[in-house]
Design a protein around this motif. Structure first.
Motif, short mmCIF file in Angstrom:
data_model
loop_
_atom_site.label_atom_id
_atom_site.label_comp_id
_atom_site.label_asym_id
_atom_site.label_seq_id
_atom_site.Cartn_x
_atom_site.Cartn_y
_atom_site.Cartn_z
N VAL A 39 0.84 -1.20 0.00
CA VAL A 39 0.00 0.00 0.00
C VAL A 39 0.88 1.25 0.00
N ARG A 40 1.95 1.22 0.77
CA ARG A 40 2.87 2.37 0.76
C ARG A 40 3.47 2.58 -0.61
N ARG A 41 3.79 1.50 -1.30
CA ARG A 41 4.35 1.62 -2.65
C ARG A 41 3.32 2.16 -3.65
N ILE A 42 2.06 1.76 -3.48
CA ILE A 42 1.00 2.31 -4.33
C ILE A 42 0.91 3.81 -4.11
N GLN A 43 0.93 4.22 -2.85
CA GLN A 43 0.87 5.65 -2.53
C GLN A 43 2.06 6.39 -3.13
N GLN A 44 3.23 5.77 -3.06
CA GLN A 44 4.42 6.40 -3.62
C GLN A 44 4.27 6.53 -5.14
N ALA A 45 3.76 5.50 -5.79
CA ALA A 45 3.55 5.57 -7.25
C ALA A 45 2.54 6.65 -7.59
N ARG A 46 1.50 6.79 -6.78
CA ARG A 46 0.46 7.78 -7.06
C ARG A 46 0.95 9.22 -6.86
N ALA A 47 2.12 9.39 -6.27
CA ALA A 47 2.69 10.73 -6.12
C ALA A 47 3.10 11.30 -7.48
N TRP A 48 3.36 10.43 -8.45
CA TRP A 48 3.70 10.86 -9.80
C TRP A 48 2.40 11.01 -10.59
N ARG A 49 2.23 12.13 -11.24
CA ARG A 49 0.97 12.43 -11.93
C ARG A 49 0.59 11.34 -12.94
N SER A 50 1.55 10.86 -13.71
CA SER A 50 1.22 9.85 -14.73
C SER A 50 0.77 8.54 -14.10
N ASP A 51 1.35 8.18 -12.95
CA ASP A 51 0.93 6.95 -12.27
C ASP A 51 -0.37 7.14 -11.51
#
Length: 170
Positions: free
Chosen positions: A65-77
């Motif tokens: 879940v933390r990695r998903i949140q980290q990925a979602r920090a990038w606009r394209s992701d």
């Protein structure tokens, strides 16, 4: 994509769609040829996950879940990655389960093994009582090849070799 879900669920007996957890588990149990599915374990894991999410982002302790949140920090992701949400909720659904067949496509060296995860001597004979799994066996074991395989597929090889070792030991 409701159209895609409908198409896949009607064309594949390995793709299950259900409106609630009990219905999903009943259908999953019907596909469980090896009788390894524990409905209680699935319910407990889903409950633990949902409870963890209910505590709020500051207390999320699941690495995925933390990695998903980290990925979602990038606009394209962010536009292609779903926001973490409870699995069982009035706002979610339908529930989907996909039956997978673990395969091993990686071989990164390691200890040479046969398909039962037994370690082989330099002459190619199984060494009694000695097993290697996962990374130690180059992920694949049994001479599996990782040529042109994708990253992120290591877990299935680890699980597969561990299960082979357990079956051979028992």
């Amino acid at each position: 994509n409701h159209t895609l879900i409908e198409k896949i669920s009607t064309e594949s007996d390995h793709f299950i769609v259900a409106q609630n957890m009990d219905e999903l588990l009943t259908q999953m149990k019907a596909l469980d040829d090896e009788k390894v599915l524990s409905c209680d374990n699935v319910k407990a894991a889903v409950s633990d996950y949902d409870q963890m999410l209910s505590r709020g982002p500051a207390l999320w302790n699941d690495d995925q879940v933390r990695r998903i949140q980290q990925a979602r920090a990038w606009r394209s992701d962010k536009v292609r990655t779903c926001k973490p949400a409870p699995i069982v909720s009035d706002k979610s659904g339908p529930l989907i389960a996909i039956k997978l067949r673990l395969i091993s496509r990686k071989s990164l060296g390691g200890i040479q093994t046969n398909l039962q995860s037994q370690v082989l001597s330099s002459e190619g004979a199984a060494i009694p009582g000695l097993y290697a799994i996962g990374e130690a066996a180059g992920f694949g074991g049994g001479g599996a090849s990782g040529f042109k395989s994708l990253e992120g597929t290591f877990l299935s090889g680890c699980v597969l070799t561990a299960r082979s070792a357990i079956d051979a030991i028992n």
